[in-house]
Every structure is written in C-alpha cells, then in structure tokens.
Scaffold this motif. Structure first.
Motif, short mmCIF file in Angstrom:
data_model
loop_
_atom_site.label_atom_id
_atom_site.label_comp_id
_atom_site.label_asym_id
_atom_site.label_seq_id
_atom_site.Cartn_x
_atom_site.Cartn_y
_atom_site.Cartn_z
N LEU A 156 0.82 -1.22 0.00
CA LEU A 156 0.00 0.00 0.00
C LEU A 156 0.86 1.26 0.00
CD1 LEU A 156 -2.78 -1.03 2.55
CD2 LEU A 156 -2.75 -1.29 0.08
N SER A 193 -6.28 0.08 1.74
CA SER A 193 -5.91 1.00 0.67
C SER A 193 -6.90 2.16 0.59
CB SER A 193 -5.86 0.26 -0.67
OG SER A 193 -5.25 1.06 -1.68
N VAL A 220 -3.12 9.22 -3.68
CA VAL A 220 -4.50 8.86 -3.35
C VAL A 220 -5.14 8.12 -4.52
CG1 VAL A 220 -6.80 9.79 -2.88
CG2 VAL A 220 -4.81 10.69 -1.67
N LEU A 280 -5.73 0.80 -6.84
CA LEU A 280 -5.33 -0.49 -6.28
C LEU A 280 -6.54 -1.22 -5.70
CD1 LEU A 280 -3.26 -2.60 -5.37
CD2 LEU A 280 -2.90 -1.23 -3.30
N ALA A 281 -7.35 -0.50 -4.91
CA ALA A 281 -8.54 -1.10 -4.32
C ALA A 281 -9.49 -1.59 -5.41
CB ALA A 281 -9.25 -0.09 -3.41
N ASN A 322 -3.98 4.58 -4.69
CA ASN A 322 -4.61 3.70 -3.70
C ASN A 322 -6.03 3.32 -4.10
OD1 ASN A 322 -2.71 5.26 -1.19
ND2 ASN A 322 -2.71 3.07 -1.55
N LEU A 331 -6.25 4.43 3.56
CA LEU A 331 -5.07 5.25 3.30
C LEU A 331 -5.40 6.40 2.34
CD1 LEU A 331 -2.03 5.54 3.81
CD2 LEU A 331 -1.63 4.04 1.85
N ALA A 332 -6.22 6.10 1.33
CA ALA A 332 -6.60 7.13 0.37
C ALA A 332 -7.46 8.21 1.03
CB ALA A 332 -7.35 6.50 -0.80
N HIS A 383 1.40 3.85 -3.09
CA HIS A 383 1.01 5.24 -2.84
C HIS A 383 2.16 6.19 -3.20
CE1 HIS A 383 -1.06 8.53 -0.66
NE2 HIS A 383 0.17 8.93 -0.39
N ASN A 391 -5.50 10.31 3.58
CA ASN A 391 -4.52 11.20 2.97
C ASN A 391 -5.14 12.38 2.24
OD1 ASN A 391 -1.40 10.72 2.80
ND2 ASN A 391 -2.31 8.71 3.04
N CYS A 413 -6.41 -5.83 2.30
CA CYS A 413 -5.53 -4.90 1.58
C CYS A 413 -6.35 -3.82 0.88
CB CYS A 413 -4.70 -5.65 0.53
SG CYS A 413 -3.08 -6.15 1.12
#
Length: 438
Positions: A17, A372, A110, A116-117, A113, A375-376, A21, A379, A368
């Motif tokens: 992650l 993610s 961002v 990724l998700a 992430n 985290l996005a 990022h 942030n 995960c």
C-alpha cells in the motif's frame, strides 16, 4: 505462530500500500520532469535498513514502519528540509512547476490507492465472487443476546428492515445499526406480525463500547438432517430432510442449542419431535457416548454470486464505491462528539488484529483493499502535512492566482505534523489501553 502470521500480513500489506502510494507521487513527478531525491518505504530517521542510488534518486527501506515518503526537490514535506528553498528555484524543482502539475503530483498517491482497491475488488469478484449469508435464508429468525432482548427483540424474530432499508446480507445488520448518529428503528417479523423496535443512540454507543454487538444476533441454524449415518438412528425412524424441532420439553429449532442438550444425555435416549413435511412425529433416538445421534446436518446456505471477467469490473467498482461510502460515513461520525466513536480509534495493534491468524489469500486481499481505501481517504483530508493539505493549498493558488509563501507552508507543515503525531499517539495509546488495561 498466529501473531507472526498476522504481523507478516500487516507488513506485506503496508509494503504494498505504501509502496504504490508513494510510487503514484514518484510517477507523476517524473512525468512532469520533477526531480525525486528519495523514494522510501517506511521512515528512515538516523539510518535505513536498505538503500541504493539510481540516477538522481535514492531508493530504500526505513526501519520505522509508520508509512513512507518520496522527497521531491523544491517541496516542503515531512523531511522539513527548507535549506534548498533558500536557493533560486531550479527548472527540475516542484516549486517551479505550474500549479496544476503540482496538484496532480499531490493527489497521485491517493489516486493510486483507489486504483489499487478497484483492481483488488475486481480480482476478488472474478476469482471468488461474492460469498455471503443471506437474511432471506434465516427463515427461522435469529437468536439475540441479552442486550438485544433489552431493546425488545425476541428469539425467532426475523429482521426485515433498518430505518426502512431492507437488509439482504447478514453481515450488514450490525454495520447498519452501529454506523449512525441517531436512533435506529428495526422492523421484525414475529410470527407473522410486523413489530417496530427503536434502538436509542446512547444505547448503541454503549453497546459498541462494551462490545455487546459481537453476538447481538445470530441466525437460527435449523437442525435439519442431510443424511443419517447411524443404523440405530435409521431404525429409530430418522430420515433425510427431517427437521428436529424439540428435544423433550425443550422446543427449539436451533442446531447448536439442540447439540448442546444432546451432549447432556450421552448414552441415553433422546425423545425428539421431528417435522417431516407438515407432519410432526415423536421419535425415540439413541444417543451415543459422545452425545451424537449419527446424522449429518444440512449446512446453512452460503450464497455465491459468480462473475465473468467483464462482469467483475462493474462488480468491483460497485464494491469499492460501497466501501468508500461506508468508511467516509464512519469518519464523519468520529468527529461528532455525541457518537463517541473517537474512543474506538486504533493504531497498529488494531490494524494488525483485523488480519486472519491463518494465511488466506481472499481475506488478505480483502483487507488490503480496505486498508488502501482507508489510506486514500485519510490522505485526502485537508490537513497540512497530508496530501489533502498540500492539494488544498495548491487548489487555492489555482483559483485565486496567488501562491502561498514558503514561510506559510513551512508553518502549516509543522502544525500538520503536530496534529498527525497527536492522532498517532492517541490511536496507539487506545490500543495499549485496550490491550493491557481494559
């Protein structure tokens, strides 16, 4: 060993992650020909675990697993290196680029992430599909804990809706109840009668704090026979499809409850009431010395929605959107004092505890994707020191045409770092309190 597996999953997830990022920032910076001096997974105060130099960028892994960073030339960031800002701006520096380019560099992490998700959720939809327990299959209703009974629920009630919204997936029941800033109204079907039950917000908050939501409601798993493997039980009259609805004077359809009662009369005879079609039969069935009657139960149905490769894309997008929306709602509740959800903030122990103690790829990738998104969302918050704070200041410049001074950005960065440090200490302090004291 369980702890080691959890720790291994946590570190692998963070590496993926944080790495992606920061790669988002790195890639966008390089697209605009901005020099990147450092690319680190985890932080490296005083020393790093591993590093190497390639062209003008130093790549490495730090020893402090609290995130990661890219050090972009001409930008005030976590390193607080302001010496270079005293020199004339160079063409390869962040501060020399147009505001729109700097904005894209800031939000690239961002975006990475979120992408990724999306990819993970699309992959999960294609490889595993959506597996869930359906509320529609809980035909015998639910069993409720003492707290739920205090609200007015009764064993056997079938939940129909929460605040007018019908619930299909069982795992969403407690989520819908707890992610709220107001009272909840639950409508249940009780032997054909529709009954509305109100759950006050204060009680829901207390239920969250005391973890009484864990077994708030569990579906009644019917004691329905899939096959009879004991000759004695066959001779007693048990057949496939029979459903035990009573043991002696105890009238219940719940398999765990009946199994527990059978163990109390091991080696004796069980007087069962069996439902066969619409007819109730009384059967005397021998119980062996382990408390078993020699049958296999019909498992509670797990529904699976399968997707083709093309179908998995919109399914993954939809799932990602639901997760973002749900987490955003939780985040909004955290800043509302009346919900007291700020008391449930957790740090690395809380994050690590969400992983399974056994290595399961479906579970790992699901966690995960969720992390993610966290985290996005975290942030993009407009807090100095985060990507959202940098993006906000750049957006202000794009709208007004006035660039904020380096001194202002430096002070804002210090304020942001103080806020983030305070949140970090509070969240991990909660972990320590819950783990060692509570």
């Amino acid at each position: 060993m369980d702890i080691l597996i959890k720790v291994a999953q946590l570190f692998l997830a963070f590496t993926i992650l944080v790495g992606l990022h920061e790669f988002g920032h790195f890639l966008m910076a390089r697209i605009f020909k901005i020099r990147v001096e450092k690319f680190y997974i985890f932080f490296d105060p005083w020393f790093s675990l591993f590093k190497f130099q390639y062209k003008e960028t130093e790549y490495g892994i730090g020893w402090l697993p609290l995130g990661g960073y890219v050090k972009i030339s001409g930008m005030i960031d976590e390193s607080m290196d302001t010496e270079q800002l005293k020199q004339p701006a160079q063409p390869w520096e962040f501060r020399s680029k147009p505001a729109w380019q700097r904005f894209l560099v800031m939000v690239a992490g961002v975006i990475m992430n979120i992408l990724l998700a999306l990819v993970i959720y699309c992959g999960i939809s294609y490889a595993w599909g959506d597996r869930y327990l359906s509320n529609q299959d809980a035909e015998w209703g639910y069993l409720f804990n003492e707290k739920a009974e205090g609200f007015g629920f009764r064993d056997g009630d079938h939940i129909i809706s929460i605040d007018g919204e019908e619930i299909d997936q069982m795992n969403l029941i407690t989520t819908r109840l707890l992610i709220t800033d107001k009272d909840r109204t639950v409508v249940v079907d009780r032997q054909g009668e529709k009954i509305a039950i109100t759950l006050p917000l204060a009680e829901l908050i207390e239920m969250r704090r005391t973890e009484q939501v864990v077994d708030f409601c569990t579906p009644v798993i019917p004691f329905k026979i899939d096959s009879v493997i004991s000759e004695q039980s066959l001779r007693a009259g048990l057949q496939r499809g029979d459903q035990v609805i009573a043991l002696g004077d105890l009238r219940t359809t719940d398999a765990p409850t009946l199994s527990s009662e059978l163990r109390k009369i091991k080696g004796d005879t069980a007087h069962l009431t069996v439902l066969r079609g619409k007819e109730e039969l009384a059967l005397a069935v021998p119980v062996d010395t382990t408390g078993m009657i020699g049958i296999r139960l019909t498992p509670f149905p797990i529904r699976t929605q399968h997707y083709t490769l093309l179908e998995s894309i919109p399914a993954g997008i939809k799932r990602c959107g639901r997760t973002i929306s749900s987490y955003w709602e939780q985040l909004k509740l955290i800043v509302q004092p009346k919900t007291k959800m700020y008391e449930e903030l957790g740090g690395f122990i809380a994050i690590g505890s969400i992983f399974s103690s056994e290595w399961n790829w479906l579970d790992f990738w699901s966690k995960c994707a969720f992390l993610s998104i966290i985290l996005a969302v975290m942030n993009i918050l407009p807090i100095p020191g985060l990507d959202g704070g940098h993006a906000l200041f750049t957006l202000w410049e794009m709208i007004t045409g006035r660039k904020l001074s380096d001194k202002f950005l430096e002070v804002a960065q210090y304020i942001g770092l103080f806020i983030l440090l305070a949140l970090l200490l509070y969240a991990n302090g909660n972990d320590i309190y819950r783990f060692f004291i509570k």
